[in-house]
Write an enzyme that holds these catalytic residues in place. Structure first.
Site, PDB file in Angstrom:
ATOM      1  N   ASP A 116      59.720  30.853  -1.448  1.00  0.00           N
ATOM      2  CA  ASP A 116      60.322  31.908  -0.634  1.00  0.00           C
ATOM      3  C   ASP A 116      61.826  31.649  -0.462  1.00  0.00           C
ATOM      4  O   ASP A 116      62.215  30.590   0.043  1.00  0.00           O
ATOM      5  CB  ASP A 116      59.588  31.886   0.727  1.00  0.00           C
ATOM      6  CG  ASP A 116      59.797  33.129   1.539  1.00  0.00           C
ATOM      7  OD1 ASP A 116      60.604  33.982   1.142  1.00  0.00           O
ATOM      8  OD2 ASP A 116      59.148  33.234   2.600  1.00  0.00           O
ATOM      9  N   ASP A 189      59.144  42.152   3.582  1.00  0.00           N
ATOM     10  CA  ASP A 189      57.791  41.954   4.118  1.00  0.00           C
ATOM     11  C   ASP A 189      57.058  43.239   4.533  1.00  0.00           C
ATOM     12  O   ASP A 189      57.642  44.151   5.101  1.00  0.00           O
ATOM     13  CB  ASP A 189      57.837  41.049   5.354  1.00  0.00           C
ATOM     14  CG  ASP A 189      58.235  39.634   4.999  1.00  0.00           C
ATOM     15  OD1 ASP A 189      58.647  39.385   3.851  1.00  0.00           O
ATOM     16  OD2 ASP A 189      58.145  38.768   5.888  1.00  0.00           O
TER      17      ASP A 189
HETATM   18  C1  GLA Z   1      59.150  35.365   4.688  1.00  0.00           C
HETATM   19  C2  GLA Z   1      58.077  35.851   3.714  1.00  0.00           C
HETATM   20  C3  GLA Z   1      56.761  36.002   4.460  1.00  0.00           C
HETATM   21  C4  GLA Z   1      56.365  34.667   5.070  1.00  0.00           C
HETATM   22  C5  GLA Z   1      57.473  34.143   5.968  1.00  0.00           C
HETATM   23  C6  GLA Z   1      57.205  32.721   6.420  1.00  0.00           C
HETATM   24  O1  GLA Z   1      59.415  36.314   5.665  1.00  0.00           O
HETATM   25  O2  GLA Z   1      58.460  37.054   3.097  1.00  0.00           O
HETATM   26  O3  GLA Z   1      55.755  36.471   3.585  1.00  0.00           O
HETATM   27  O4  GLA Z   1      56.116  33.758   4.023  1.00  0.00           O
HETATM   28  O5  GLA Z   1      58.746  34.149   5.302  1.00  0.00           O
HETATM   29  O6  GLA Z   1      58.230  32.178   7.206  1.00  0.00           O
END
Ligand code: GLA
Length: 337
Positions: A116, A189
């Site tokens: 990520d 997200d």
């Molecule tokens: C980002 C990702 C999420 C999750 C969070 C965790 O926002 O896109 O899917 O993994 O980080 O902190």
């Protein structure tokens, strides 16, 4: 297909929650329907020691034991990190420790890594500022960071699904395969609302052609069962992810799953559309106001069609089969009915 801790448990997730999810995947029948990966998302990380070895925090006393437990259930085990020094939750990322972390994951028995972007965006901004004459500077730095971990995972010799999470920036469907990725988030997200889910679906338009076996567009994890949408809305969510050919990672609390949500997640025909052997992506064919028609070519000369009414009320929708590619008519089956 599998389950990921983030959408429901977020930063509260513990070893016990993950073991319970593994148990529930088996007892609910989800494992046998295809949900195999049990993925721990962010907030498992502790501190690095003097040798650079990353330890778990107190919520995860023994990651190898957890992976063994998950494997003992006939499931696979996934973990999470960032190319930056910090994850999105502010925990330790893999920056400067890529090969070391990859080896540790392999030793634990990890089968899947979600990587990520998070704080690596600071590195990219610094790179841009350091090279004002090179408009590609930050892009090249990001590609190099993702390739570094892709190479490190491959060097372990263990097959590990490599999932890029960088919010669809800079067209990961184009650079993903080159850095060794199996799948890539196409957007920022998801959340548990019909509007956000539909906006993510609309953001997939035009991307179907980039999906192929081993190259998957990822519109993010499922929200089915998290309570923010009603049953018909969750059916739309599941239908769209299946007709796109998206990874299906359940994101709910499996220990408190309603019969209706379980029926959505385990509908064999919908799963068969998602998992079709041809491995082509689906895409939107038409949009008429709040009505959208989506299709996905399937093996055996078949086609999956999703007709989505995103307006508030029910309505009759006459569909001319010729406009959706069947001028001679078709033998059709409603997989929800
Ligand atoms: C980002 C990702 C999420 C999750 C969070 C965790 O926002 O896109 O899917 O993994 O980080 O902190």
């Amino acid at each position: 297909m599998g389950w990921n801790s983030w959408n429901h448990f977020a930063d509260h997730v513990t070893d016990a929650d993950v073991r319970s999810a593994a148990d529930q995947l088996v007892s609910s029948g989800m494992r046998d329907a295809g949900y195999i990966y049990v993925n721990v998302d962010d907030t498992w990380e502790g501190e690095r020691d003097a040798n650079g070895v990353l330890h778990t925090n107190s919520k995860f006393p023994d990651m190898k034991a957890l992976a063994d437990y998950v494997h003992s259930k006939g499931l696979k085990f996934g973990i999470y990190s960032s190319p930056g020094p910090k994850t999105c939750g502010g925990y330790a990322g893999s920056f400067g420790h890529e090969a070391q972390d990859a080896k540790m994951y392999a030793a634990w028995g990890v089968d899947y890594l979600k990587y990520d972007l998070c704080s690596f965006q600071d590195n990219m901004r610094a790179e841009r500022d350091a090279h004002p004459d090179d408009p590609m500077a930050e892009y090249k730095l990001m590609i190099a960071a993702y390739k570094k971990m892709g190479d490190a995972l491959r060097a372990t010799g263990r097959p590990i699904v490599y999932s890029l999470c960088q919010y669809g920036l800079d067209e990961p469907w184009k650079f993903g395969p080159g850095v060794g990725a199996t799948m890539w988030c196409t957007t920022d997200d998801i959340n548990d609302t019909f509007q956000r889910m539909m906006n993510i679906a609309y953001a997939q338009v035009g991307l179907g052609k980039y999906t192929a076996p081993g190259r998957w567009n990822d519109p993010d994890m499922l929200e089915v069962g998290n309570g923010g949408m009603n049953t018909s809305e969750y059916k739309v969510h599941m239908s769209l992810w299946a007709v796109l050919g998206a990874p299906l990672l359940a994101g709910n609390d499996l220990s408190r799953m309603s019969a209706a949500d379980k029926a959505i997640l385990t509908n064999r025909d919908v799963i068969a559309i998602d998992q079709d052997a041809l491995g082509k992506g689906g895409d939107r064919l038409r949009q008429i106001g709040d009505l959208s028609i989506w299709e996905r070519p399937l093996s055996g000369g078949r086609t999956a069609v999703a007709i989505v009414n995103a307006s508030l009320g029910g309505r009759d929708v006459p569909i001319d089969l010729a406009t959706i590619g069947f001028p001679q008519g078709a033998k059709a089956r409603d997989v929800w009915a």
